[in-house]
Design an enzyme around this catalytic site. Structure first.
Site, PDB file in Angstrom:
ATOM      1  N   CYS A 171      14.208 -31.055  54.906  1.00  0.00           N
ATOM      2  CA  CYS A 171      13.520 -29.738  54.500  1.00  0.00           C
ATOM      3  C   CYS A 171      12.078 -29.834  55.009  1.00  0.00           C
ATOM      4  O   CYS A 171      11.533 -30.870  54.881  1.00  0.00           O
ATOM      5  CB  CYS A 171      13.345 -29.650  53.025  1.00  0.00           C
ATOM      6  SG  CYS A 171      12.338 -28.286  52.377  1.00  0.00           S
ATOM      7  N   CYS A 195      12.896 -34.216  50.378  1.00  0.00           N
ATOM      8  CA  CYS A 195      14.297 -34.122  51.003  1.00  0.00           C
ATOM      9  C   CYS A 195      13.951 -34.054  52.357  1.00  0.00           C
ATOM     10  O   CYS A 195      13.356 -33.506  52.989  1.00  0.00           O
ATOM     11  CB  CYS A 195      14.701 -32.663  50.498  1.00  0.00           C
ATOM     12  SG  CYS A 195      14.726 -32.268  48.734  1.00  0.00           S
ATOM     13  N   CYS A 200       5.390 -29.666  48.689  1.00  0.00           N
ATOM     14  CA  CYS A 200       6.418 -30.154  47.493  1.00  0.00           C
ATOM     15  C   CYS A 200       6.096 -31.622  47.588  1.00  0.00           C
ATOM     16  O   CYS A 200       6.229 -32.372  48.594  1.00  0.00           O
ATOM     17  CB  CYS A 200       7.853 -29.707  48.011  1.00  0.00           C
ATOM     18  SG  CYS A 200       9.195 -30.143  46.877  1.00  0.00           S
ATOM     19  N   GLU A 256       4.075 -19.015  52.132  1.00  0.00           N
ATOM     20  CA  GLU A 256       4.817 -18.097  52.912  1.00  0.00           C
ATOM     21  C   GLU A 256       5.704 -17.548  51.904  1.00  0.00           C
ATOM     22  O   GLU A 256       6.235 -17.997  50.890  1.00  0.00           O
ATOM     23  CB  GLU A 256       5.445 -18.872  53.911  1.00  0.00           C
ATOM     24  CG  GLU A 256       4.617 -19.193  55.096  1.00  0.00           C
ATOM     25  CD  GLU A 256       5.417 -20.040  56.108  1.00  0.00           C
ATOM     26  OE1 GLU A 256       4.876 -19.809  57.351  1.00  0.00           O
ATOM     27  OE2 GLU A 256       6.485 -20.644  55.836  1.00  0.00           O
ATOM     28  N   CYS A 307      11.825 -13.848  48.577  1.00  0.00           N
ATOM     29  CA  CYS A 307      11.945 -15.163  48.305  1.00  0.00           C
ATOM     30  C   CYS A 307      10.384 -15.807  48.299  1.00  0.00           C
ATOM     31  O   CYS A 307       9.431 -15.611  49.299  1.00  0.00           O
ATOM     32  CB  CYS A 307      12.358 -16.023  49.629  1.00  0.00           C
ATOM     33  SG  CYS A 307      12.458 -17.745  49.701  1.00  0.00           S
ATOM     34  N   GLU A 337       9.021 -27.101  44.206  1.00  0.00           N
ATOM     35  CA  GLU A 337      10.073 -27.229  43.375  1.00  0.00           C
ATOM     36  C   GLU A 337       9.719 -26.636  42.122  1.00  0.00           C
ATOM     37  O   GLU A 337       8.743 -26.999  41.443  1.00  0.00           O
ATOM     38  CB  GLU A 337      10.351 -28.679  43.096  1.00  0.00           C
ATOM     39  CG  GLU A 337      11.100 -29.177  41.853  1.00  0.00           C
ATOM     40  CD  GLU A 337      12.349 -28.469  41.960  1.00  0.00           C
ATOM     41  OE1 GLU A 337      13.243 -28.524  42.942  1.00  0.00           O
ATOM     42  OE2 GLU A 337      12.579 -27.736  40.874  1.00  0.00           O
ATOM     43  N   CYS A 384      15.598 -20.269  55.429  1.00  0.00           N
ATOM     44  CA  CYS A 384      15.554 -21.645  54.483  1.00  0.00           C
ATOM     45  C   CYS A 384      15.018 -22.750  54.911  1.00  0.00           C
ATOM     46  O   CYS A 384      15.347 -23.222  56.043  1.00  0.00           O
ATOM     47  CB  CYS A 384      16.503 -21.782  53.998  1.00  0.00           C
ATOM     48  SG  CYS A 384      17.539 -20.447  53.135  1.00  0.00           S
TER      49      CYS A 384
HETATM   50  N1  SAH Z   1      12.802 -26.694  45.989  1.00  0.00           N
HETATM   51  C1  SAH Z   1      13.797 -25.924  45.499  1.00  0.00           C
HETATM   52  C2  SAH Z   1      13.641 -24.515  46.211  1.00  0.00           C
HETATM   53  C3  SAH Z   1      13.236 -24.440  47.471  1.00  0.00           C
HETATM   54  S1  SAH Z   1      14.295 -25.061  48.780  1.00  0.00           S
HETATM   55  C4  SAH Z   1      14.888 -26.707  46.022  1.00  0.00           C
HETATM   56  O1  SAH Z   1      14.927 -27.514  46.537  1.00  0.00           O
HETATM   57  O2  SAH Z   1      15.899 -25.923  45.434  1.00  0.00           O
HETATM   58  C5  SAH Z   1      15.396 -23.772  48.901  1.00  0.00           C
HETATM   59  C6  SAH Z   1      16.766 -24.090  49.438  1.00  0.00           C
HETATM   60  O3  SAH Z   1      16.602 -24.162  50.817  1.00  0.00           O
HETATM   61  C7  SAH Z   1      17.256 -25.047  48.987  1.00  0.00           C
HETATM   62  O4  SAH Z   1      18.696 -25.086  48.749  1.00  0.00           O
HETATM   63  C8  SAH Z   1      16.985 -26.246  49.925  1.00  0.00           C
HETATM   64  O5  SAH Z   1      17.693 -27.454  49.827  1.00  0.00           O
HETATM   65  C9  SAH Z   1      17.248 -25.231  51.317  1.00  0.00           C
HETATM   66  N2  SAH Z   1      16.714 -25.721  52.616  1.00  0.00           N
HETATM   67  C10 SAH Z   1      15.539 -26.673  52.622  1.00  0.00           C
HETATM   68  N3  SAH Z   1      15.609 -26.824  54.063  1.00  0.00           N
HETATM   69  C11 SAH Z   1      16.466 -26.388  54.610  1.00  0.00           C
HETATM   70  C12 SAH Z   1      16.738 -26.265  55.897  1.00  0.00           C
HETATM   71  N4  SAH Z   1      15.895 -26.713  57.161  1.00  0.00           N
HETATM   72  N5  SAH Z   1      17.937 -25.662  56.374  1.00  0.00           N
HETATM   73  C13 SAH Z   1      18.630 -25.107  55.493  1.00  0.00           C
HETATM   74  N6  SAH Z   1      18.333 -25.014  54.071  1.00  0.00           N
HETATM   75  C14 SAH Z   1      17.293 -25.532  53.725  1.00  0.00           C
HETATM   76 FE1  SF4 Z   2      10.891 -29.688  47.949  1.00  0.00          FE
HETATM   77 FE2  SF4 Z   2      13.251 -27.975  47.628  1.00  0.00          FE
HETATM   78 FE3  SF4 Z   2      12.306 -28.767  50.084  1.00  0.00          FE
HETATM   79 FE4  SF4 Z   2      13.481 -30.771  48.379  1.00  0.00          FE
HETATM   80  S1  SF4 Z   2      14.304 -29.175  49.417  1.00  0.00           S
HETATM   81  S2  SF4 Z   2      11.403 -30.852  49.585  1.00  0.00           S
HETATM   82  S3  SF4 Z   2      12.854 -30.062  46.418  1.00  0.00           S
HETATM   83  S4  SF4 Z   2      11.216 -27.647  48.682  1.00  0.00           S
END
Ligand code: SAH
Ligand code: SF4
Length: 395
Positions: free
Chosen positions: A143, A140, A136, A116, A129, A196, A371
């Site tokens: 996420c 996390c 990934c 996406e 974006c 990532e 996000c």
């Molecule tokens: N893997 C990288 C980049 C992709 S995530 C990273 O983790 O930084 C982009 C941003 O969205 C990151 O800061 C992540 O922590 C945040 N994010 C992920 N899931 C989310 C959610 N459910 N609500 C709000 N932000 C989220």
């Molecule tokens: Fe991967 Fe970033 Fe999501 Fe963590 S927040 S699982 S590093 S995409």
């Protein structure tokens, strides 16, 4: 809490020169690689540099995909190129437009995978974006992307191709001979989609070099932000080899909590991460680092957390801005968003300490483009709710 090792870099990338349908894709090659494939395929060495410049400009400055339209090359040479090469970008499967103007594209890449891409228009800028991986490998717990099992690195072509897809859709390629638009619809790139980026370093670097190249898409390195969960050894390389702005998914102020929310923390602890961050601005000659902090009700959102966050940043003297992200819920998510009052109180502590603390506006929520919500609906390999909860330490 999960005891399984959360970190693996062991994902494959399809080799960039793999000819598809017999043709070699020129998108995503660095200038040196482009020179190499042209020579390997019959371009004379002493002409190669000029040909690279010409082809490069057609592809990245004018958005031309058909060799026959590259009119400053001889007809015979154009035909030769057409026989051996292609200018291919991901295919758009669906395109959704939110009430607020946010656009979400689902694009298909080799192997039938889908990723996406989200375009967010604002008054003074337009941010794209983009994704760096399918899924990934990190897990996390807040996420959505982290719940997707299937992973593959995107090639440089697939990464820069997302930018080209968006420029097509925004109809933003300049027309030769006509003055360029002063204000760009697509003015910024954030590597905040799926994946990532620092676990796919070379492809991300090569794609961003193409985005920054002055003879093409020509975005300033200050308009590109790479977000990482904290792959410490690659942070210095990012400063040296890409030089873009950096955002860090910080999200917790103690190692105990960060170990759960951002499990890569088990490998590189908060202090190690802060040390790497404190060196970044000098090496990359850039400004502030963005600390991303997702607000999770009752997990990381107390006044003490806000004070600890400031202490960390001050202790390492890091020029910083703190971006508070209201948690975006997704089906089966094990957390709740903090209340607006809590988020405001947290922001206020940070602001009082002298740091910018914008609360990220949620965009495109109606089309699941916010996000952390990104995950292709067609992606079947997903974890069970039980597995998600176990990893979040809730069961
Ligand atoms: N893997 C990288 C980049 C992709 S995530 C990273 O983790 O930084 C982009 C941003 O969205 C990151 O800061 C992540 O922590 C945040 N994010 C992920 N899931 C989310 C959610 N459910 N609500 C709000 N932000 C989220
Ligand atoms: Fe991967 Fe970033 Fe999501 Fe963590 S927040 S699982 S590093 S995409």
């Amino acid at each position: 809490m999960s005891t399984s090792a959360p970190i693996t870099q062991d994902v494959m990338t399809i080799p960039r020169k793999l000819p598809e349908g017999g043709k070699i894709n020129l998108v995503g090659l660095t200038r040196d690689q482009l020179r190499e494939v042209l020579i390997e395929n019959g371009t004379k060495e002493k002409q190669a540099k000029m040909r690279v410049g010409q082809i490069w400009q057609w592809i990245y400055q004018w958005g031309v995909r058909d060799f026959h339209e590259m009119t400053n090359l001889s007809k015979a040479y154009r035909a030769e190129l057409d026989e051996k090469f292609e200018v291919a970008i991901p295919e758009v499967v669906t395109r959704q437009v939110s009430e607020d103007g946010t656009r979400k594209y689902l694009v298909r890449i080799a192997g039938g995978h889908e990723v996406e891409v989200v375009y967010i228009p604002e008054e003074d800028r337009g941010t794209l974006c983009i994704s760096s991986q399918v899924g990934c490998t990190l897990t996390c717990t807040f996420c959505h992307t982290g719940t997707q099992k299937l992973v593959r690195n995107l090639t440089a072509a697939e990464i820069i191709g997302q930018v080209m897809v968006a420029r097509d859709d925004l109809n933003e390629w300049p027309i030769p001979g006509e003055p360029k638009n002063e204000t760009r619809l697509l003015s910024n790139i954030v590597l905040m989609g799926m994946g990532e980026p620092l676990y796919n370093f070379d492809n991300v670097r090569d794609a961003m070099k193409i985005a920054m190249d002055p003879e093409g898409i020509s975005l300033s390195r200050r308009r590109i932000t790479l977000s990482t969960s904290g792959v410490v050894p690659e942070i210095a390389r990012t400063a040296e080899e890409i030089g873009c702005l950096l955002a860090i998914s910080f999200h917790a102020t103690t190692d105990d909590v960060r170990d759960v929310l951002v499990p890569i923390n088990k490998r590189w602890k908060i202090d190690e991460l802060l040390q790497a961050l404190s060196d970044y601005p000098k090496v990359s000659n850039s400004e502030r680092i963005t600390f991303e902090y997702v607000m999770l009700d009752g997990v990381n959102d107390t006044d003490e957390d806000a004070h600890r966050l400031i202490d960390h940043i001050k202790r390492y003297n890091i020029p910083a801005k703190i971006n508070l992200i209201p948690f975006n819920e997704w089906p089966g998510a094990p957390y709740k968003r903090s209340s607006n009052n809590r988020i405001r109180a947290f922001a206020n502590i940070i602001y009082q300490a002298g740091y910018a603390s914008p609360i990220r506006k949620t965009r495109g929520e109606d089309i699941m483009a916010a996000c952390g919500q990104l995950k292709s609906a067609t992606e079947r390999a997903r974890k069970s709710r039980k597995q998600i909860e176990a990893e979040a330490g809730l069961s």
